[in-house]
Design a protein around this motif. Structure first.
Motif, PDB file in Angstrom:
ATOM      1  N   PRO A 129       0.810  -1.221   0.000  1.00 19.97           N
ATOM      2  CA  PRO A 129       0.000   0.000   0.000  1.00 19.97           C
ATOM      3  C   PRO A 129       0.844   1.272   0.000  1.00 19.97           C
ATOM      4  O   PRO A 129       1.954   1.311   0.540  1.00 19.97           O
ATOM      5  N   ASP A 130       0.279   2.307  -0.599  1.00 20.80           N
ATOM      6  CA  ASP A 130       0.883   3.635  -0.550  1.00 20.80           C
ATOM      7  C   ASP A 130       0.456   4.394   0.702  1.00 20.80           C
ATOM      8  O   ASP A 130       1.200   5.235   1.210  1.00 20.80           O
ATOM      9  N   CYS A 131      -0.754   4.109   1.172  1.00 20.63           N
ATOM     10  CA  CYS A 131      -1.291   4.790   2.348  1.00 20.63           C
ATOM     11  C   CYS A 131      -2.192   3.818   3.104  1.00 20.63           C
ATOM     12  O   CYS A 131      -3.021   3.140   2.485  1.00 20.63           O
ATOM     13  N   HIS A 172      -0.199  -0.938  16.244  1.00 17.44           N
ATOM     14  CA  HIS A 172       0.589   0.240  16.589  1.00 17.44           C
ATOM     15  C   HIS A 172       2.076   0.020  16.314  1.00 17.44           C
ATOM     16  O   HIS A 172       2.782   0.952  15.896  1.00 17.44           O
ATOM     17  N   ALA A 173       2.548  -1.183  16.526  1.00 19.49           N
ATOM     18  CA  ALA A 173       3.947  -1.489  16.216  1.00 19.49           C
ATOM     19  C   ALA A 173       4.209  -1.355  14.723  1.00 19.49           C
ATOM     20  O   ALA A 173       5.249  -0.829  14.302  1.00 19.49           O
ATOM     21  N   ARG A 174       3.263  -1.825  13.899  1.00 19.90           N
ATOM     22  CA  ARG A 174       3.402  -1.676  12.451  1.00 19.90           C
ATOM     23  C   ARG A 174       3.428  -0.204  12.064  1.00 19.90           C
ATOM     24  O   ARG A 174       4.236   0.228  11.239  1.00 19.90           O
ATOM     25  N   ALA A 175       2.520   0.571  12.636  1.00 16.83           N
ATOM     26  CA  ALA A 175       2.458   1.989  12.305  1.00 16.83           C
ATOM     27  C   ALA A 175       3.748   2.707  12.683  1.00 16.83           C
ATOM     28  O   ALA A 175       4.212   3.598  11.963  1.00 16.83           O
ATOM     29  N   ARG A 181       3.698   5.870   5.729  1.00 15.44           N
ATOM     30  CA  ARG A 181       2.563   5.200   5.080  1.00 15.44           C
ATOM     31  C   ARG A 181       1.310   5.245   5.938  1.00 15.44           C
ATOM     32  O   ARG A 181       0.203   5.423   5.425  1.00 15.44           O
ATOM     33  N   PHE A 182       1.453   5.072   7.224  1.00 18.79           N
ATOM     34  CA  PHE A 182       0.291   4.982   8.119  1.00 18.79           C
ATOM     35  C   PHE A 182      -0.240   6.354   8.492  1.00 18.79           C
ATOM     36  O   PHE A 182       0.518   7.286   8.755  1.00 18.79           O
TER      37      PHE A 182
END
Length: 219
Positions: A129-131, A172-175, A181-182
């Motif tokens: 994903p881009d966003c 939240h860890a991914r963000a 991106r997030f």
């Protein structure tokens, strides 16, 4: 940067975070800006993916089986629908994508991030994903909304609070690892406030890809 280029947007969040409330509104805003849009979902998005969705949501299975089936459905989705749309210059809006596997299987079910990352690399080969719009609410809010809004629940929605707390922490860890991106959306607010923020994010994406922002924008 390619003029009027494609964009891949995903929506993520706990069950009950409220993201489904805004999908149609996002679709409408993008289409009014002149975007050719594919709107889809995971698990699912293809005939095979929808068959696997029914199994994943309603049949008990081993964690590894669950994870592999998620990525089997995702590979079919990516190869036959999402990637061809992006290569044709379309935008793609997807309700959940690979971040959900990091959150639900990797976090909620405690598989860990590494097996999910290996499958992500194998299926997507560095593209994604881009966003990502991450709709975030405290666990108690998500559970309350889920209880009020669903007559029947699937096997993920029936998990205990500890599962959902691990899932939220994994999101939240991914963000935190990919802040460009997030976009973390505080989904405790009113629909109007959330859509005001979403509109600003979408307008930014539209401008960078050569589109004028949508006009006549009801909330």
């Amino acid at each position: 940067m390619t003029t009027r280029g494609a964009c891949f947007i995903t929506l993520e969040g706990l069950d009950g975070a409220g993201k489904s409330t805004h999908i149609s509104w996002i679709e409408d805003r993008l289409r009014r800006a002149g975007v050719a849009l594919l709107s889809t979902r995971e698990p699912g998005g293809t005939p095979l993916g929808e068959t696997l969705r029914e199994l994943l949501l309603h049949r008990p299975m081993d964690l590894r089986t669950e994870t592999l089936l998620m990525f089997a459905a995702r590979n079919e989705h990516w190869r036959t629908r999402i990637l061809p749309a992006l290569e044709a210059g379309q935008w793609v809006l997807c309700d959940r994508y690979t971040d959900a596997s990091f959150a639900y299987q990797g976090g909620g079910r405690s598989l860990g991030a590494e097996p999910v990352r290996i499958l992500e690399d194998w299926v997507q080969q560095g593209r994604g994903p881009d966003c990502t719009l991450l709709f975030d609410v405290p666990l108690e809010t998500a559970r309350e909304r889920l209880a009020q809004g669903r007559a029947q629940t699937d096997r993920f929605e029936r998990e205990d609070e500890a599962f959902f707390e691990r899932t939220r922490q994994a999101y939240h860890a991914r963000a935190a690892t990919d802040p460009d991106r997030f976009r973390v959306i505080d989904a405790r607010r009113s629909i109007e406030a959330i859509r005001l923020e979403l509109g600003g994010i979408l307008d930014g994406l539209l401008r960078t890809r050569g589109y004028a922002p949508a006009t006549l924008d009801p909330v």
